[in-house]
Design an enzyme around this catalytic site. Structure first.
Site, mmCIF file in Angstrom:
data_model
loop_
_atom_site.group_PDB
_atom_site.id
_atom_site.type_symbol
_atom_site.label_atom_id
_atom_site.label_comp_id
_atom_site.label_asym_id
_atom_site.label_seq_id
_atom_site.Cartn_x
_atom_site.Cartn_y
_atom_site.Cartn_z
ATOM 1 C CG ASP A 169 -1.766 1.219 1.342
ATOM 2 O OD1 ASP A 169 -1.602 2.151 0.519
ATOM 3 O OD2 ASP A 169 -2.605 1.274 2.260
ATOM 4 C CE1 TYR A 185 -7.097 10.859 -11.353
ATOM 5 C CE2 TYR A 185 -7.788 12.328 -13.109
ATOM 6 C CZ TYR A 185 -7.090 11.214 -12.684
ATOM 7 O OH TYR A 185 -6.383 10.458 -13.588
ATOM 8 C CE LYS A 191 -3.579 11.477 -11.754
ATOM 9 N NZ LYS A 191 -2.557 10.446 -11.585
HETATM 10 N N1 NAD Z 1 -7.658 5.605 -17.422
HETATM 11 C C1 NAD Z 1 -7.628 6.893 -17.710
HETATM 12 O O1 NAD Z 1 -8.500 7.407 -18.435
HETATM 13 C C2 NAD Z 1 -6.532 7.765 -17.193
HETATM 14 C C3 NAD Z 1 -6.367 9.031 -17.771
HETATM 15 C C4 NAD Z 1 -5.366 9.873 -17.274
HETATM 16 C C5 NAD Z 1 -4.560 9.444 -16.248
HETATM 17 N N2 NAD Z 1 -4.735 8.211 -15.705
HETATM 18 C C6 NAD Z 1 -3.834 7.827 -14.613
HETATM 19 O O2 NAD Z 1 -3.182 6.628 -14.952
HETATM 20 C C7 NAD Z 1 -2.831 5.920 -13.766
HETATM 21 C C8 NAD Z 1 -3.285 4.479 -13.879
HETATM 22 O O3 NAD Z 1 -4.699 4.481 -14.019
HETATM 23 P P1 NAD Z 1 -5.543 3.240 -14.581
HETATM 24 O O4 NAD Z 1 -6.522 3.813 -15.532
HETATM 25 O O5 NAD Z 1 -4.647 2.149 -15.005
HETATM 26 O O6 NAD Z 1 -6.340 2.853 -13.252
HETATM 27 P P2 NAD Z 1 -6.651 1.438 -12.606
HETATM 28 O O7 NAD Z 1 -7.678 1.693 -11.577
HETATM 29 O O8 NAD Z 1 -6.919 0.431 -13.667
HETATM 30 O O9 NAD Z 1 -5.260 1.060 -11.909
HETATM 31 C C9 NAD Z 1 -4.760 1.738 -10.791
HETATM 32 C C10 NAD Z 1 -3.982 0.740 -9.958
HETATM 33 O O10 NAD Z 1 -3.450 1.425 -8.820
HETATM 34 C C11 NAD Z 1 -3.555 0.556 -7.712
HETATM 35 N N3 NAD Z 1 -3.572 1.302 -6.450
HETATM 36 C C12 NAD Z 1 -4.531 2.149 -6.025
HETATM 37 N N4 NAD Z 1 -4.251 2.564 -4.780
HETATM 38 C C13 NAD Z 1 -3.078 1.967 -4.422
HETATM 39 C C14 NAD Z 1 -2.284 1.981 -3.252
HETATM 40 N N5 NAD Z 1 -2.647 2.698 -2.161
HETATM 41 N N6 NAD Z 1 -1.152 1.248 -3.215
HETATM 42 C C15 NAD Z 1 -0.785 0.507 -4.291
HETATM 43 N N7 NAD Z 1 -1.504 0.439 -5.436
HETATM 44 C C16 NAD Z 1 -2.650 1.158 -5.485
HETATM 45 C C17 NAD Z 1 -4.883 -0.174 -7.930
HETATM 46 O O11 NAD Z 1 -4.962 -1.373 -7.165
HETATM 47 C C18 NAD Z 1 -4.870 -0.399 -9.426
HETATM 48 O O12 NAD Z 1 -4.318 -1.650 -9.772
HETATM 49 C C19 NAD Z 1 -3.458 6.692 -12.616
HETATM 50 O O13 NAD Z 1 -2.510 7.523 -12.006
HETATM 51 C C20 NAD Z 1 -4.527 7.526 -13.297
HETATM 52 O O14 NAD Z 1 -4.840 8.683 -12.579
HETATM 53 C C21 NAD Z 1 -5.695 7.358 -16.158
#
Ligand code: NAD
Length: 256
Positions: A63, A154, A158
């Site tokens: 975590d 959020y 960012k």
């Molecule tokens: N999907 C989108 O549209 C998008 C767009 C812009 C930015 N992002 C960014 O990309 C990154 C990845 O997002 P994603 O879409 O793959 O999301 P996702 O929810 O599929 O994956 C996020 C992962 O982070 C892990 N996580 C969360 N809290 C945690 C903690 N306390 N300790 C360890 N692991 C933890 C979760 O278990 C999950 O596996 C994020 O930073 C998100 O903000 C995503």
């Protein structure tokens, strides 16, 4: 495989998530050994069932909001591979709320994962980088750092992440560490699945496609390719920057 990243070591947080899985795979293809970090051990085992036995993936449950756990995890990577080349701060959360009805614990949770945790990971990696006199940080931001977000915590987190990365770039540059942000627009991953049902997400995706200059949606591989470039020595003199992976959806639409 690239010679300049062969046997290099990367840490990827949120590795079991939608983007993290693809980022991890692309770094492995580029020759990295990867410490895949996520909060759920089961999800890591499921995501990297084929790779864990190879010796190139170290799946570590952590975590990242817990500083003692972060310190143990970074120490484990250093003990295992005796180096850390690239830290990919990918884990992020986006709990939904309006400004009017904001539950401030959601704000705190969002900042704990999206901003405070990357800071702690960098803090605990810095002694390794001082020893090596080099290192790379890539943080996954979001186009919302500029545009704002329908979820204030959020968008604010960012934007704060960009400030953090520029501070890392400034303070750790003299020891050979560069730090950058990859800022994607909407990608179909579990992060967005909480925003509505299938039809809502389809409509959301269509609207993103329409506002992008290239009329395209971003795929996880687009984000992973940008990360892999910034994580490699090819980007060694790029620092404090933000690469938008948004097919132009971060720009105001042009009126024709
Ligand atoms: N999907 C989108 O549209 C998008 C767009 C812009 C930015 N992002 C960014 O990309 C990154 C990845 O997002 P994603 O879409 O793959 O999301 P996702 O929810 O599929 O994956 C996020 C992962 O982070 C892990 N996580 C969360 N809290 C945690 C903690 N306390 N300790 C360890 N692991 C933890 C979760 O278990 C999950 O596996 C994020 O930073 C998100 O903000 C995503």
């Amino acid at each position: 495989m690239s010679d300049d990243t062969k046997n290099a070591v990367a840490v990827v947080t949120g590795a079991a998530g939608g983007l993290g899985r693809v980022i991890t795979r692309v770094l492995l293809e580029d020759g990295f050994r990867v410490a895949a970090i996520d909060i759920g051990r089961g999800r890591l085992d499921e995501a990297f069932r084929d790779e864990i036995g190879s010796g190139d993936v170290l799946a570590l449950e952590c975590d990242i909001t817990d500083e003692a756990a972060v310190a143990r995890t970074i120490a484990r990577v250093d003990d295992t591979w005796l180096r850390l080349d690239a830290l990919i701060n990918n884990a992020g959360i986006e709990p939904q709320h309006s400004i009017r009805d904001a539950d401030m614990t959601l704000w705190d949770q969002t900042f704990a994962v999206n901003v405070r945790a990357p800071m702690m990971l960098v803090k605990h990696a810095t002694p390794i980088w001082e020893r090596q006199q080099r290192g790379t940080v890539v943080c996954i931001g979001s186009r919302t750092w500029q545009s704002g977000s329908s979820t204030a915590s959020y968008g604010a987190s960012k934007a704060a992440l960009v400030g953090l990365v520029r501070s890392i770039a400034s303070e750790l540059g003299p020891i050979g560490v560069n730090a950058n942000v990859v800022a994607p627009s909407f990608v179909r991953t579990p992060l967005n699945a909480i925003k509505g049902d299938h039809d809502y997400i389809d409509d959301y995706a269509a609207r993103f496609t329409a506002i992008s200059a290239m009329r395209r949606l971003i795929e996880p591989i687009d984000v992973a390719n940008a990360v892999a470039f910034l994580a490699s020595p090819r980007a060694r003199n790029i620092t404090g920057d933000v690469i938008n992976v948004a097919a132009g959806s971060h720009m105001p639409p042009t009126i024709r």
